[in-house]
Scaffold this motif. Structure first.
Motif, short mmCIF file in Angstrom:
data_model
loop_
_atom_site.label_atom_id
_atom_site.label_comp_id
_atom_site.label_asym_id
_atom_site.label_seq_id
_atom_site.Cartn_x
_atom_site.Cartn_y
_atom_site.Cartn_z
N LYS A 47 0.85 -1.10 0.10
CA LYS A 47 -0.11 0.18 0.06
C LYS A 47 0.93 0.96 0.01
O LYS A 47 1.99 1.30 0.43
CB LYS A 47 -1.03 -0.10 1.33
CG LYS A 47 -1.75 -0.89 1.18
CD LYS A 47 -2.43 -1.33 2.71
CE LYS A 47 -3.26 -2.70 2.83
NZ LYS A 47 -3.58 -2.71 4.11
N ASP A 48 0.24 2.33 -0.49
CA ASP A 48 1.07 3.82 -0.55
C ASP A 48 0.61 4.50 0.70
O ASP A 48 -0.48 4.44 1.17
CB ASP A 48 0.79 4.41 -1.98
CG ASP A 48 1.30 3.53 -3.02
OD1 ASP A 48 2.33 3.10 -3.15
OD2 ASP A 48 0.32 3.60 -4.00
N TYR A 49 1.82 5.13 1.17
CA TYR A 49 1.68 6.02 2.28
C TYR A 49 2.53 7.38 1.93
O TYR A 49 3.51 7.32 1.40
CB TYR A 49 2.28 5.19 3.56
CG TYR A 49 1.57 4.08 3.94
CD1 TYR A 49 0.43 3.95 5.00
CD2 TYR A 49 1.87 2.88 3.55
CE1 TYR A 49 -0.19 2.87 5.19
CE2 TYR A 49 1.25 1.68 3.81
CZ TYR A 49 0.22 1.74 4.63
OH TYR A 49 -0.43 0.66 4.89
N LEU A 50 2.09 8.16 2.76
CA LEU A 50 2.91 9.62 3.10
C LEU A 50 3.28 9.84 4.32
O LEU A 50 2.28 9.58 5.36
CB LEU A 50 1.97 10.63 2.31
CG LEU A 50 2.85 12.07 2.37
CD1 LEU A 50 3.55 11.97 1.25
CD2 LEU A 50 1.64 13.22 2.04
N ALA A 51 4.55 9.82 4.49
CA ALA A 51 5.10 10.23 5.93
C ALA A 51 5.62 11.55 6.15
O ALA A 51 6.46 11.96 5.21
CB ALA A 51 6.00 9.06 6.20
N ILE A 52 5.25 11.98 7.13
CA ILE A 52 5.97 13.51 7.42
C ILE A 52 6.47 13.42 8.70
O ILE A 52 5.72 12.82 9.76
CB ILE A 52 4.89 14.57 7.21
CG1 ILE A 52 3.70 14.61 8.08
CG2 ILE A 52 4.37 14.73 5.68
CD1 ILE A 52 2.74 15.73 8.05
N TYR A 53 7.30 14.31 9.12
CA TYR A 53 7.88 14.32 10.44
C TYR A 53 8.36 15.80 10.97
O TYR A 53 8.73 16.43 10.22
CB TYR A 53 8.79 13.18 10.76
CG TYR A 53 9.92 13.22 9.52
CD1 TYR A 53 11.06 14.16 10.07
CD2 TYR A 53 10.11 12.70 8.54
CE1 TYR A 53 12.37 14.21 9.28
CE2 TYR A 53 11.09 12.95 7.61
CZ TYR A 53 12.19 13.61 8.07
OH TYR A 53 13.50 13.53 7.28
N ASP A 54 8.42 15.91 12.17
CA ASP A 54 9.00 16.93 12.80
C ASP A 54 9.55 16.34 14.19
O ASP A 54 9.10 15.87 15.01
CB ASP A 54 7.96 17.95 13.10
CG ASP A 54 8.60 19.20 13.81
OD1 ASP A 54 9.69 19.56 13.88
OD2 ASP A 54 7.94 20.12 14.56
#
Length: 94
Positions: A3-10
């Motif tokens: 499956k496709d995901y978008l990961a963002i982080y701080d």
């Protein structure tokens, strides 16, 4: 099935930030400094999350992982100098 995901982080600490980025690079493609596109099986996602939890401090750092449905992937567009993996048919450069 992947499956496709978008990961963002701080991430608050530079050392942890580099470790988080290195982990995400093992699973996907960086599209911006703190944004990755990922294609993962369920097992790979669990493994990645375990590795990330071992690095971050949950009181200081944040990572969000969003599932991307097939219609979301089909409709994505890039404007300007977009980074994308070779052969990714989902990008339209305008």
């Amino acid at each position: 099935m992947e499956k496709d995901y978008l990961a963002i982080y701080d991430i608050a600490d530079g050392k942890r930030l580099h470790r988080v980025a290195a982990i995400l690079e093992d699973y996907g493609f960086r599209v911006q400094k703190s944004v990755f596109e990922l294609r993962l099986s369920d097992a790979a996602r669990l493994e990645m999350e375990q590795r990330l939890r071992a690095v971050i401090r949950e009181q200081e750092d944040g990572i969000k992982i969003f599932p991307l449905c097939a219609s979301c992937q089909a409709g994505k567009q890039g404007l300007g100098a977009v980074r994308f993996p070779d052969g990714d048919p989902g990008w339209i450069l305008l």
